[in-house]
Structures are given as C-alpha cells and as structure tokens.
Design a protein around this motif. Structure first.
Motif, PDB file in Angstrom:
ATOM      1  N   ALA A 280      18.919 -29.446   1.277  1.00 59.65           N
ATOM      2  CA  ALA A 280      17.827 -28.252   0.968  1.00 59.65           C
ATOM      3  C   ALA A 280      17.287 -27.719   2.049  1.00 59.65           C
ATOM      4  O   ALA A 280      17.285 -26.626   2.558  1.00 59.65           O
ATOM      5  N   ARG A 281      16.971 -28.551   3.317  1.00 55.20           N
ATOM      6  CA  ARG A 281      16.425 -28.370   4.413  1.00 55.20           C
ATOM      7  C   ARG A 281      17.444 -27.341   5.063  1.00 55.20           C
ATOM      8  O   ARG A 281      17.109 -26.338   5.809  1.00 55.20           O
ATOM      9  N   ALA A 282      18.540 -27.985   5.301  1.00 59.42           N
ATOM     10  CA  ALA A 282      19.638 -27.128   5.965  1.00 59.42           C
ATOM     11  C   ALA A 282      19.984 -25.811   5.368  1.00 59.42           C
ATOM     12  O   ALA A 282      20.095 -24.992   6.159  1.00 59.42           O
ATOM     13  N   LEU A 283      20.059 -25.471   4.283  1.00 59.01           N
ATOM     14  CA  LEU A 283      20.259 -24.266   3.469  1.00 59.01           C
ATOM     15  C   LEU A 283      18.935 -23.590   3.752  1.00 59.01           C
ATOM     16  O   LEU A 283      19.071 -22.316   4.026  1.00 59.01           O
ATOM     17  N   ALA A 284      17.670 -24.058   3.771  1.00 58.21           N
ATOM     18  CA  ALA A 284      16.550 -23.221   4.155  1.00 58.21           C
ATOM     19  C   ALA A 284      16.639 -22.965   5.513  1.00 58.21           C
ATOM     20  O   ALA A 284      16.329 -21.453   5.544  1.00 58.21           O
ATOM     21  N   ARG A 285      16.962 -23.571   6.435  1.00 61.65           N
ATOM     22  CA  ARG A 285      16.955 -23.045   7.744  1.00 61.65           C
ATOM     23  C   ARG A 285      18.119 -22.008   7.962  1.00 61.65           C
ATOM     24  O   ARG A 285      18.138 -21.190   8.627  1.00 61.65           O
ATOM     25  N   ALA A 286      19.343 -21.820   7.084  1.00 62.72           N
ATOM     26  CA  ALA A 286      20.331 -21.142   7.203  1.00 62.72           C
ATOM     27  C   ALA A 286      19.730 -19.939   6.048  1.00 62.72           C
ATOM     28  O   ALA A 286      20.875 -19.072   6.010  1.00 62.72           O
ATOM     29  N   GLY A 287      18.836 -19.823   5.502  1.00 68.04           N
ATOM     30  CA  GLY A 287      18.474 -18.770   4.805  1.00 68.04           C
ATOM     31  C   GLY A 287      19.224 -18.688   3.522  1.00 68.04           C
ATOM     32  O   GLY A 287      19.560 -17.576   3.088  1.00 68.04           O
ATOM     33  N   GLY A 288      19.834 -19.876   3.104  1.00 71.34           N
ATOM     34  CA  GLY A 288      20.769 -19.800   1.926  1.00 71.34           C
ATOM     35  C   GLY A 288      22.149 -19.809   2.277  1.00 71.34           C
ATOM     36  O   GLY A 288      23.081 -19.597   1.059  1.00 71.34           O
ATOM     37  N   ASN A 289      22.467 -19.468   3.453  1.00 64.19           N
ATOM     38  CA  ASN A 289      23.871 -19.322   3.828  1.00 64.19           C
ATOM     39  C   ASN A 289      24.795 -20.711   3.644  1.00 64.19           C
ATOM     40  O   ASN A 289      24.398 -21.500   4.821  1.00 64.19           O
ATOM     41  N   VAL A 290      25.753 -20.916   2.711  1.00 67.25           N
ATOM     42  CA  VAL A 290      26.342 -22.489   2.675  1.00 67.25           C
ATOM     43  C   VAL A 290      27.035 -22.605   3.989  1.00 67.25           C
ATOM     44  O   VAL A 290      27.078 -23.863   4.496  1.00 67.25           O
TER      45      VAL A 290
END
Length: 323
Positions: A280-290
């Motif tokens: 979830a943190r990684a997705l948050a930092r990527a702005g939702g970009n998988v």
C-alpha cells in the motif's frame, strides 16, 4: 526451634526414604550428595576480589542490563528490611541492593557480593536450590538446611539466557523475624516478575538488530519471545519460546522462517498485514500506478498484481484512494 533440634530434624528427614516433598529432596541432596552437615557453623566462602572482578567482567553486559530492574525491585522491598541479590549460574553473588541499616546483618550471614550460595556449598537455600531445580522457590527460615541460615527467608527465581541456558538467580532475602509466609508469597511474585523482566530486556539487548515478537498472544509468559531478522527469519528464541515451539532447548539456534514457527492464522494475518502495508505504501508513493509501484518494490508487474489480489488490494481501490 533450637539449632540442635533443627539439625536433628534435617538429618532424620534427609535419611528417610519415605520423605517425598521437594524440600526433603533438597535436604537429602545436601546431606547425601554433597556431604554437608546441617550443624556446620562455617559461613559461606568468599571469592577473592580478583576472582569476583573476573566473574563480574564476564557478565558485564548482563549486569548492566539488569541493574535498573534491581533498582526498581529494591524500591519495592528495600524498606521492609530486604536484601536484593543477583548471582551467576553457580550461585556466586555478583550484585546486590541493601540499606545501610541492614547491611551488617546480611554481611554477617554471608549474603554479600562474592559469596558462594550454591546448594553444594550451603545446602538447601533460596539461591542454590533455585539454581539446582531451575524453578522459583521460597525457603522460609527453618526450611534452610544449615542451622546458621534459619533466621532468614529467601525468595528466588531463575533467569534464563538467550541461549536457553540458566544464566542467573534473582534473590530477595529478609532478616525480619516477623516475616510471614503470606508476605513471602507477595515478595516471591514480585521476584518472579522482575526475573522475567530481566530475561526479556536482556533478550532484546542480545539481538539489537532484530525485531522481537511475542510467540504466543494467549500466553501470560512475557518471556515467550522470538528474534526475527529483516528477512523474517527467526534467529533467536527465549527458553519459554523454545519449549512452546518445539525448538532446540539450548545452544545454537538454527534460523528458520518465522511464519513456519508461528504458523497460526492470526500470526499469518500479522505477516500479511505487514506485507499489505508495504504494498500500500508503494502504491501510495506511485500515485496508484501499479507498474511504478512494482519497480519500486523490485518485483514484476504480474507478481505485484498477484500479491495485490492475495492481500485484497485492487487496482481500482488504489486509484480511488489516491485519485
């Protein structure tokens, strides 16, 4: 009870094959195994200053960690005329807390730094019997083997090291003639609690780079601990955890996945929650970009999609939460 009648009673019960209590067993060991005389008036032997210094140096890290716990215990029991002692695994006193008013009495009894209180040296006593039997004990007045020691009450608990081996004994001794067995039980409970606290604090200090987790949520034993490294491998376990999880009882600990040891659904959910939080943190930092999150986590996009599905994270949810 006179000293002579006490010595006679101890000798009689020590040689009685029908005596089955733990106390009688300790008296029997003292007389038959160690060859001690309950009427022997000699005081405990004391190590030389050089020998005591060497023993203290060998356990310097442990003594430093245990010190604040000894201070705390002394604030609770010190005003009632008690002496707080910490020994090594052989029964030699390495550290203590005692008031100036009570010091002379305890020094005369030999309850002092550098003195040997092993069962082999002094017969049944709180420190020595605790170490021989590896359990919490209270030896109250005339339960002591030697007549010299029947004026004291001793409450003790063992302290186990990070390697699962017996490391020390924690003792509170009282010189009060009016000390009751009920009061002894209260002090004994505090001694046991402090011993567990020392054991837990020293376990943490022995694995400074590891994450320390409780091995059983439903256990009242605060020392059932695992040390887990950055790869989620269990690299250490307290004696209580070793026994509960069927690990090596003593010595070197073979690293193994913590998830395999903990193995229960609630613990696995704990690991899943940790992984879910990382994703979830990684997705948050990527702005939702998988794709960007996958690159940040060092995994392929397809792998991340599989993990998201297992953890209950969808691409739609990640975009909605950050859109």
């Amino acid at each position: 009870m006179t000293q002579r009648s006490h010595a006679d009673r101890v000798a009689e019960q020590s040689q009685s094959k029908s005596a089955t209590s733990a106390l009688a067993a300790s008296w029997r060991r003292s007389m038959l195994k160690y060859g001690l005389d309950p009427g022997d008036g000699r005081r405990p032997e004391r190590l030389s200053l050089a020998e005591l210094s060497a023993r203290r140096q060998a356990m310097e890290h442990f003594l430093k960690v245990a010190g604040p716990q000894l201070d705390q215990l002394y604030t609770i029991v010190g005003l009632s005329g008690c002496n707080v002692l910490l020994t090594d695994a052989t029964g030699v006193v390495l550290d203590q807390r005692v008031s100036d008013a009570d010091a002379a009495q305890f020094r005369d009894w030999g309850l002092w730094q550098g003195m040997d209180w092993s069962e082999a040296a002094q017969g049944t006593n709180g420190i020595g019997t605790c170490l021989v039997e590896g359990r919490q004990v209270t030896i109250h007045r005339d339960e002591h083997f030697r007549t010299n020691n029947i004026g004291m009450s001793c409450m003790d608990a063992p302290i186990w090291g990070p390697d699962g081996r017996l490391l020390a004994a924690l003792d509170v001794s009282s010189a009060r003639a009016d000390q009751t067995e009920r009061y002894n039980r209260l002090i004994g409970a505090q001694v046991a609690q402090t011993a567990r606290a020392i054991e837990a604090v020293f376990f943490h200090a022995s694995f400074p780079q590891a994450r320390i987790v409780v091995a059983a949520d439903d256990s009242l034993d605060a020392t059932m601990l695992l040390a887990v490294d950055k790869d989620d491998l269990a690299i250490g376990a307290t004696r209580a955890a070793r026994r509960a999880l069927g690990l090596e009882r003593e010595g070197a600990f073979r690293p193994r996945p913590a998830a395999d040891l903990l193995g229960r659904d609630d613990e696995m959910r704990g690991f899943d929650r940790a992984e879910r939080a990382a994703v979830a943190r990684a997705l948050a930092r990527a702005g939702g970009n998988v794709s960007a999150a996958a690159r940040a986590l060092g995994v392929g996009r397809a792998t991340l999609y599989r993990r998201m599905a297992r953890l209950g994270l969808t691409e739609k949810q990640s975009r909605l939460s950050h859109g």
